[in-house]
Scaffold this active site. Structure first.
Site, PDB file in Angstrom:
ATOM      1  N   THR A  21       0.847  -1.188   0.000  1.00 62.38           N
ATOM      2  CA  THR A  21       0.000   0.000   0.000  1.00 62.38           C
ATOM      3  C   THR A  21       0.877   1.230   0.000  1.00 62.38           C
ATOM      4  OG1 THR A  21      -1.447  -1.179   1.520  1.00 62.38           O
ATOM      5  CG2 THR A  21      -1.804   1.158   1.344  1.00 62.38           C
TER       6      THR A  21
ATOM      7  N   ASP B  25      -3.656   4.507  -2.291  1.00 59.48           N
ATOM      8  CA  ASP B  25      -3.781   3.868  -3.600  1.00 59.48           C
ATOM      9  C   ASP B  25      -4.915   2.853  -3.491  1.00 59.48           C
ATOM     10  OD1 ASP B  25      -1.909   0.896  -3.810  1.00 59.48           O
ATOM     11  OD2 ASP B  25      -2.264   2.017  -1.962  1.00 59.48           O
TER      12      ASP B  25
ATOM     13  N   ARG C  28      -4.701  -0.620  -4.743  1.00 57.01           N
ATOM     14  CA  ARG C  28      -4.332  -1.981  -5.154  1.00 57.01           C
ATOM     15  C   ARG C  28      -4.216  -2.886  -3.938  1.00 57.01           C
ATOM     16  NH1 ARG C  28       0.774  -2.959  -9.048  1.00 57.01           N
ATOM     17  NH2 ARG C  28      -0.744  -2.210 -10.539  1.00 57.01           N
TER      18      ARG C  28
ATOM     19  N   LYS D 207      -9.161   1.785   0.783  1.00 57.29           N
ATOM     20  CA  LYS D 207      -8.282   1.723   1.939  1.00 57.29           C
ATOM     21  C   LYS D 207      -8.536   2.836   2.934  1.00 57.29           C
ATOM     22  CE  LYS D 207      -4.903  -0.514  -0.899  1.00 57.29           C
ATOM     23  NZ  LYS D 207      -3.534  -0.682  -1.307  1.00 57.29           N
TER      24      LYS D 207
ATOM     25  N   GLY E 272      -0.906  -2.765   5.719  1.00 55.54           N
ATOM     26  CA  GLY E 272      -0.549  -3.981   6.428  1.00 55.54           C
ATOM     27  C   GLY E 272      -1.466  -5.104   5.984  1.00 55.54           C
TER      28      GLY E 272
ATOM     29  N   SER F 211       4.025  -0.054   2.109  1.00 56.53           N
ATOM     30  CA  SER F 211       5.250  -0.453   1.426  1.00 56.53           C
ATOM     31  C   SER F 211       5.795   0.671   0.555  1.00 56.53           C
ATOM     32  CB  SER F 211       5.006  -1.698   0.585  1.00 56.53           C
ATOM     33  OG  SER F 211       3.904  -1.484  -0.271  1.00 56.53           O
TER      34      SER F 211
ATOM     35  N   ASP G  19       6.815   1.566  -6.157  1.00 55.02           N
ATOM     36  CA  ASP G  19       6.555   0.356  -5.385  1.00 55.02           C
ATOM     37  C   ASP G  19       5.670  -0.579  -6.194  1.00 55.02           C
ATOM     38  OD1 ASP G  19       4.442  -0.484  -2.620  1.00 55.02           O
ATOM     39  OD2 ASP G  19       6.304  -1.452  -3.250  1.00 55.02           O
TER      40      ASP G  19
ATOM     41  N   SER H 290       1.990  -1.216  -4.858  1.00 51.99           N
ATOM     42  CA  SER H 290       0.990  -0.136  -4.843  1.00 51.99           C
ATOM     43  C   SER H 290       0.645   0.178  -6.276  1.00 51.99           C
ATOM     44  CB  SER H 290       1.538   1.129  -4.198  1.00 51.99           C
ATOM     45  OG  SER H 290       2.047   0.849  -2.934  1.00 51.99           O
TER      46      SER H 290
END
Lengths: 256, 236
Positions: free
Chosen positions: A22, A38, A40, A54, A68, A150, A187, A190
């Site tokens: 994330t 984001d 995903r 999210k 997480g 992340s 990343d 994400s």
């Protein structure tokens, strides 16, 4: 049974918590708080959900971004939301962001890091605009700008570079959006769209999506089959006979 | 199927805190949130000077570079937190409650020794599960300014000057050679700021700004020394 002295024989290895990857960020600006995320959700190397939400609702004036383990953030924020609603009804007051933080800290500390929820809480209450982060072990930080997940390293780079105190709304939205975008670009875990949530004293503006991914996932063909595609060879009809019927009344709050 | 059972057992044990070593040792191995830096407290005539750095790390990432590790426990009693952020925040919250309750029952300001004892009780009883190094410092009408250190393991002892945290190892020599009994408030502030700066220079887990506070009969005065205003030492 697990040996207490921790010897190698029979030692249980805790399974790796599933990171869903994330980038989430939050910023306090002149009139309130802007939260971004984001969309995903990944299951190892497959994108499980391209439009995952999210930014979770906690209270009319408090929203929470979760990074997480997806299941943990979902359930933790649900539980928090329920508790605060009950408190609101009992006391007749609007919940404060510190309350949400305290409840989360108590719960996550009690579970000693087993609940993999890295949360960013933002909200506006009678004491002002607040942005908190709560870690999975129960630690809390109060800061004017934050990124978690992340993709937090690239997002934090953007925030550290361009954050100023008392920004106006458009500036703050652009900053959070760019921070999440940096996370998405750098990343793997994400991606897809960017959601924003603007919380002010007047209300909440949940912008979903704020910025859409430039990659359009249009299906190339249709996967519906016309009736009659599969030939019917045989048809048997069994009539079910009603033997016995009972009616059982349930105890409800409305019944006297 | 096998995996599910393992997880259930592990979680239950964590909640009941029965099989302690498994969980606590596993946790210490992981990069749990918050290994923090350097804290210090000095007694002077009429109060105490406390100071801390402002860095909280999760592994190699600085989770918060402007942390406030000087936590008020009561009006004139502070604690300096080092070790695991989650543990020290939880302990500080619990002790704040207990001390507040005690103070209301007594209808007078609590003693610094009482606060330190409460910390010691908790840190010693749960020593296997916790990773917390705390310095309790404050002023009370009975004994003036006092500093009590409650390091990892749960010992408690009163000291005129105390340092703690991962960065403290680098400044024991400096503190031992530069501390004099009977320093004034300004001298203590300068001493603390310089010691913390030296620790921050050498310890990777310490850095950011220096937060200072003076606790005395008059109350609490807080100050922040920003990164570029820190005292300068030789850059060899």
């Amino acid at each position: 049974t697990v040996p207490v002295n921790g010897s190698e024989e029979g030692k249980i290895k805790a399974p790796k918590p599933m990171k869903t990857g994330t980038t989430i960020a939050g910023v306090v600006y002149k009139d309130g708080v802007v939260l971004g995320a984001d969309t995903r959700a990944t299951s190892e190397e497959v994108v499980a959900d391209k439009m995952c939400a999210k930014i979770h609702y906690i209270a009319p004036n408090i929203y929470c971004c979760g990074a997480g383990t997806a299941a943990d953030t979902e359930k933790t924020t649900d539980m928090l939301s329920s508790n605060l609603t009950i408190f609101s009804m009992n006391s007749g007051r609007n919940p404060r962001v510190v309350m949400a933080v305290n409840i989360l800290q108590d719960m996550l500390f009690r579970y000693r890091g087993m609940i993999g929820a890295h949360l960013i809480l933002g909200g506006v209450d009678c004491t002002g605009s607040h942005l908190y982060t709560v870690g999975p072990y129960g630690s809390m930080d109060k800061v004017p700008y934050l990124a978690m997940g992340s993709g937090k390293l690239p997002a934090m780079g953007i925030l550290e570079d361009r954050f100023k105190g008392n920004m106006d709304l458009e500036e703050a939205k652009a900053l959070v959006s760019d921070a999440i975008h940096a996370g998405i670009m750098s990343d793997l875990a994400s991606g897809n769209n960017i959601d924003l949530c603007v919380i002010t004293k007047e209300g909440v503006d949940y912008i979903r999506p704020h910025r859409e991914s430039i990659y359009n996932y249009k299906r190339q063909a249709k996967y519906k089959y016309k009736p009659g595609t599969t030939p019917v060879l045989n048809k048997t009809v069994n009539q079910l006979e009603l033997v016995h019927e009972t009616v059982q009344m349930m105890e409800t709050a409305g019944s006297s | 199927m096998c995996v599910c059972v393992c997880v259930c057992v592990c979680v239950l044990q964590c909640c009941r805190s029965a099989a302690v070593c498994l969980c606590s040792s596993a946790r210490r191995g992981l990069s749990c949130n918050g290994w923090s830096g350097t804290i210090m407290a000095v007694e002077f005539e009429g109060g105490v000077v406390i100071g801390a750095d402002s860095r909280t790390t999760t592994g190699a990432y600085i989770a918060n570079r402007v942390t406030d590790k000087l936590t008020p426990i009561h009006e004139r009693i502070f604690c300096c937190r080092s070790g695991s952020a989650a543990d020290t925040q939880a302990i500080a919250d619990a002790v704040t409650y207990q001390l507040g309750f005690h103070s209301i029952e007594l209808d007078e300001a609590p003693l610094v020794q009482t606060a330190a004892s409460l910390f010691r009780e908790m840190c010693y009883r749960y020593r296997e599960e916790l990773m917390a190094g705390i310095i309790v410092a404050g002023w009370d009408p009975r004994r003036g300014g006092q500093v009590y250190t409650v390091p990892v393991g749960g010992m408690m002892t009163r000291q005129p000057v105390s340092v703690g945290g991962s960065g403290s190892s680098y400044i024991y020599g400096y503190v031992d050679s530069n501390y004099r009994a009977g320093m004034s408030k300004e001298e203590c502030l300068k001493f603390t700021a310089e010691a913390l700066t030296l620790a921050m220079e050498r310890d990777g887990s310490s850095g950011g700004v220096v937060r200072l506070a003076v606790v005395s009969e008059q109350g609490v005065e807080r100050q922040v020394i920003l990164g570029n205003q820190l005292p300068k030492f030789s850059t060899v």
